[in-house]
Design a protein around this motif. Sequence first.
Motif, PDB file in Angstrom:
ATOM      1  N   PRO A  70      -4.009   6.112  -2.653  1.00  0.00           N
ATOM      2  CA  PRO A  70      -5.047   6.979  -1.977  1.00  0.00           C
ATOM      3  C   PRO A  70      -5.814   6.285  -1.161  1.00  0.00           C
ATOM      4  O   PRO A  70      -6.369   6.905   0.124  1.00  0.00           O
ATOM      5  CB  PRO A  70      -5.883   7.442  -3.114  1.00  0.00           C
ATOM      6  CG  PRO A  70      -4.659   7.436  -4.281  1.00  0.00           C
ATOM      7  CD  PRO A  70      -3.790   6.226  -3.976  1.00  0.00           C
ATOM      8  N   ARG A 129      -4.908   5.981   2.500  1.00  0.00           N
ATOM      9  CA  ARG A 129      -4.456   7.274   3.315  1.00  0.00           C
ATOM     10  C   ARG A 129      -5.019   7.520   4.553  1.00  0.00           C
ATOM     11  O   ARG A 129      -6.145   6.846   4.589  1.00  0.00           O
ATOM     12  CB  ARG A 129      -4.295   8.548   2.378  1.00  0.00           C
ATOM     13  CG  ARG A 129      -3.393   8.268   1.148  1.00  0.00           C
ATOM     14  CD  ARG A 129      -3.538   9.389   0.318  1.00  0.00           C
ATOM     15  NE  ARG A 129      -2.473   9.169  -0.719  1.00  0.00           N
ATOM     16  CZ  ARG A 129      -2.389   9.815  -1.802  1.00  0.00           C
ATOM     17  NH1 ARG A 129      -3.398  10.855  -2.155  1.00  0.00           N
ATOM     18  NH2 ARG A 129      -1.591   9.405  -2.766  1.00  0.00           N
ATOM     19  N   GLY A 130      -4.399   8.459   5.490  1.00  0.00           N
ATOM     20  CA  GLY A 130      -5.139   8.364   6.742  1.00  0.00           C
ATOM     21  C   GLY A 130      -5.173   7.358   7.814  1.00  0.00           C
ATOM     22  O   GLY A 130      -5.685   7.283   8.946  1.00  0.00           O
ATOM     23  N   GLY A 168       2.231   6.694   6.081  1.00  0.00           N
ATOM     24  CA  GLY A 168       3.230   7.540   5.699  1.00  0.00           C
ATOM     25  C   GLY A 168       4.039   7.757   7.113  1.00  0.00           C
ATOM     26  O   GLY A 168       5.318   7.528   6.930  1.00  0.00           O
ATOM     27  N   VAL A 205       1.707   6.766  -0.525  1.00  0.00           N
ATOM     28  CA  VAL A 205       0.850   5.674   0.038  1.00  0.00           C
ATOM     29  C   VAL A 205      -0.517   5.884  -0.876  1.00  0.00           C
ATOM     30  O   VAL A 205      -0.759   6.827  -1.298  1.00  0.00           O
ATOM     31  CB  VAL A 205       0.419   6.122   1.435  1.00  0.00           C
ATOM     32  CG1 VAL A 205      -0.700   5.200   1.968  1.00  0.00           C
ATOM     33  CG2 VAL A 205       1.523   6.183   2.263  1.00  0.00           C
ATOM     34  N   GLN A 244       0.892  -1.165  -0.089  1.00  0.00           N
ATOM     35  CA  GLN A 244      -0.039  -0.071   0.102  1.00  0.00           C
ATOM     36  C   GLN A 244       0.914   1.333  -0.091  1.00  0.00           C
ATOM     37  O   GLN A 244       0.346   2.510  -0.247  1.00  0.00           O
ATOM     38  CB  GLN A 244      -0.995   0.086   1.045  1.00  0.00           C
ATOM     39  CG  GLN A 244      -2.065  -1.006   1.272  1.00  0.00           C
ATOM     40  CD  GLN A 244      -3.071  -0.975   0.118  1.00  0.00           C
ATOM     41  OE1 GLN A 244      -3.376   0.232  -0.188  1.00  0.00           O
ATOM     42  NE2 GLN A 244      -3.393  -2.256  -0.684  1.00  0.00           N
ATOM     43  N   GLY A 245       2.142   1.304   0.230  1.00  0.00           N
ATOM     44  CA  GLY A 245       3.028   2.346   0.140  1.00  0.00           C
ATOM     45  C   GLY A 245       4.463   1.949   0.051  1.00  0.00           C
ATOM     46  O   GLY A 245       4.709   0.791   0.112  1.00  0.00           O
ATOM     47  N   ASP A 271      -1.209  17.767   2.718  1.00  0.00           N
ATOM     48  CA  ASP A 271      -1.539  16.680   3.399  1.00  0.00           C
ATOM     49  C   ASP A 271      -0.006  15.821   3.926  1.00  0.00           C
ATOM     50  O   ASP A 271       0.010  15.330   5.128  1.00  0.00           O
ATOM     51  CB  ASP A 271      -2.080  15.493   2.413  1.00  0.00           C
ATOM     52  CG  ASP A 271      -3.628  16.185   2.349  1.00  0.00           C
ATOM     53  OD1 ASP A 271      -4.246  16.790   3.147  1.00  0.00           O
ATOM     54  OD2 ASP A 271      -4.227  15.580   1.063  1.00  0.00           O
ATOM     55  N   ALA A 272       0.848  15.854   2.983  1.00  0.00           N
ATOM     56  CA  ALA A 272       2.130  15.225   3.364  1.00  0.00           C
ATOM     57  C   ALA A 272       2.814  16.105   4.322  1.00  0.00           C
ATOM     58  O   ALA A 272       3.437  15.716   5.400  1.00  0.00           O
ATOM     59  CB  ALA A 272       3.121  15.285   2.329  1.00  0.00           C
TER      60      ALA A 272
END
Length: 147
Positions: free
Chosen positions: A89, A92-93, A97, A87, A62-63, A126-127
């Motif tokens: 989409p 994410r969250g 990361g 990562v 996933q990343g 976001d990053a």
Amino acid sequence: MSVTIRDAAPADEAAWRGLWSGFLDFYGVALDPAVTDRTWARLMDPASPLKARLAVVDGAVQGFAIHQHHPSTWVMGEDCYMEDLFVAPSARGKGLGAALIEDLIELARAKGWHRLYWHTDHDNADARRVYDRFVQADGAIRYRMRL
């Protein structure tokens, strides 16, 4: 959710390429396929300093965090540069990361590297929310010349 962070392996090529494509799309970049092929080959080459750590969630990649170490003129040793972090989409969250960065911190400490650094676009909010949890931006401005 079961998360594992590990080195990329030859069997991860298709999953990595899917994420890499998403990474390039995010930045609006179209690379010659030969560059992607060469990047994967370097990631798999034991002699290359370019490596990838993968975030695997319930068996699915996933990343990634692509990094390399290099000598430094600022410390008596080497630094680690995280060149690319991405990562999926849909994942994410969930802290992937941050988990990839924490993994690189542990890896760098274990190898005796002195610093970990990276860049991002100034408007990648976001990053930057993730990155700011680790360290504040140092105010450096990057210059890049194509040759």
